[in-house]
Design an enzyme around this catalytic site. Sequence first.
Site, short mmCIF file in Angstrom:
data_model
loop_
_atom_site.label_atom_id
_atom_site.label_comp_id
_atom_site.label_asym_id
_atom_site.label_seq_id
_atom_site.Cartn_x
_atom_site.Cartn_y
_atom_site.Cartn_z
N LEU A 173 -0.51 7.97 4.38
CA LEU A 173 -0.96 8.53 5.66
C LEU A 173 -2.11 9.54 5.52
O LEU A 173 -2.18 10.54 6.24
CB LEU A 173 0.22 9.12 6.45
N CYS A 195 8.16 7.55 9.57
CA CYS A 195 7.93 8.67 8.64
C CYS A 195 9.16 9.56 8.61
O CYS A 195 9.88 9.66 9.60
CB CYS A 195 6.72 9.51 9.02
N ASN A 238 0.83 -1.19 0.00
CA ASN A 238 0.00 0.00 0.00
C ASN A 238 0.87 1.25 0.00
O ASN A 238 1.97 1.24 0.55
CB ASN A 238 -0.98 0.00 1.18
C1 FMN Z 1 -3.62 0.13 4.04
C2 FMN Z 1 -2.72 0.22 5.24
C3 FMN Z 1 -2.62 1.42 5.93
C4 FMN Z 1 -1.78 1.53 7.05
N1 FMN Z 1 -1.70 2.70 7.75
C5 FMN Z 1 -0.92 2.78 8.87
C6 FMN Z 1 -0.89 3.98 9.65
O1 FMN Z 1 -1.58 4.98 9.37
N2 FMN Z 1 -0.06 4.01 10.73
C7 FMN Z 1 0.70 2.94 11.10
O2 FMN Z 1 1.43 3.01 12.10
N3 FMN Z 1 0.66 1.77 10.40
C8 FMN Z 1 -0.13 1.68 9.30
N4 FMN Z 1 -0.19 0.50 8.59
C9 FMN Z 1 0.61 -0.66 9.04
C10 FMN Z 1 -0.25 -1.66 9.82
O3 FMN Z 1 -0.79 -1.07 10.98
C11 FMN Z 1 0.60 -2.91 10.20
O4 FMN Z 1 1.67 -2.51 11.01
C12 FMN Z 1 1.14 -3.64 8.98
O5 FMN Z 1 0.17 -3.67 7.94
C13 FMN Z 1 1.56 -5.07 9.29
O6 FMN Z 1 0.49 -5.84 9.78
P1 FMN Z 1 -0.41 -6.82 8.83
O7 FMN Z 1 0.56 -7.67 8.05
O8 FMN Z 1 -1.25 -7.59 9.79
O9 FMN Z 1 -1.20 -5.93 7.95
C14 FMN Z 1 -1.02 0.38 7.47
C15 FMN Z 1 -1.14 -0.82 6.76
C16 FMN Z 1 -1.97 -0.91 5.67
C17 FMN Z 1 -2.08 -2.23 4.96
#
Ligand code: FMN
Length: 335
Positions: free
Chosen positions: A105, A162, A101
């Site tokens: 933010l 970031c 993705n």
């Molecule tokens: C579409 C999307 C948006 C995300 N936005 C944020 C965010 O705003 N802040 C953040 O700390 N992590 C964000 N993440 C990271 C997730 O919180 C998580 O750490 C990461 O996807 C790994 O976990 P997963 O494999 O279960 O998705 C985002 C992940 C995805 C897929």
Amino acid sequence: MGSNIKKSAVRSQKSKTTPLTPPLQKGRAGGGAPDLSVNIAGINLKNPVMTASGTFGYGEEFAPYLDLNRLGAVVVKGLSLKPRQGNPPPRIVETAAGMLNSIGLQNVGVELFVEKKLPFLKKFDTKVIVNFFGDSIDEYCEVAKVLDSAEGVAGLEMNISCPNKQEGWLEFGTNPAMTFKVVSAVRKSTKLPLIVKLSPNVTDITAIAKAAKDAGADALSLINTLSGMAVDANTRRPKLGNIIGGLSGPAIKPVALKMVWQVFKAVKLPLIGIGGIMTAEDAIEFMLVGASAIQVGTANFVEPQASIKILEGIADYFKKNKIKSVKELVGSLQV
Ligand SMILES: Cc1cc2nc3c(=O)[nH]c(=O)nc-3n(C[C@H](O)[C@H](O)[C@H](O)COP(=O)(O)O)c2cc1C
């Protein structure tokens, strides 16, 4: 979501009935409901299952599909001082066993969140953890201050993946000195429990974890997405509008497990495991390597009720294995 991730979700349904590994698998399920409560950074959670930031909106988007009251906590989309539009589309691409993705933010900004989104979430019997970030140390502190005075916020999760746009664009979470600087400043700006969310895009995650602890973090969550890109061979173009994005889903679970294990051995702070958790077994694996709680991310896109199914699976596992508390399991990996 497409086929690759769905396959692992299907596997998870089958594995519900598959016996888990000995020696933990002893005796039969029975007795009362296991105590799944945990305390992370001074926040009492009824169970260790949270939703990961950016994959669950501000909670209200998912409320029609599952009972938010059952979750340990809802972690909301990362907030900045002012609203953000995010990156140009396409912003999501499916990959082998995961997704990339480059949302960039996008968010409503902290003021609007407090005014319009928080009142909805406060109605539920679950903890609200607010993920936030900034382009500069000052912006991090400003956002933390606004949240500090907002009623109904149980804790803060600080996204340090970031760039520091004031000082050369290096990400805050990729350099221990910069991590220390930004976390110390935020620590002075809020009395709320402070969870620091670590980036996996580093050489030694334990150095960053130690810097966050020394600067006053109450807990650590890990991991954020792994940096990656996808290319279309036919058009010879990148598949994401932003060219580069963040990889998540089952593909990153082995990396996440290793990092939680490394940090567990190096730093004495409660850990929240994140990365490719699709099933209860995945969640238990994170506990074995040292996580006291977990977050469900990409799985929410495959199955909006994934977090509840994972919670139920954890309860079953506890019953079957006669585990009385989460503490018994945390870091109990046999090596
Ligand atoms: C579409 C999307 C948006 C995300 N936005 C944020 C965010 O705003 N802040 C953040 O700390 N992590 C964000 N993440 C990271 C997730 O919180 C998580 O750490 C990461 O996807 C790994 O976990 P997963 O494999 O279960 O998705 C985002 C992940 C995805 C897929």
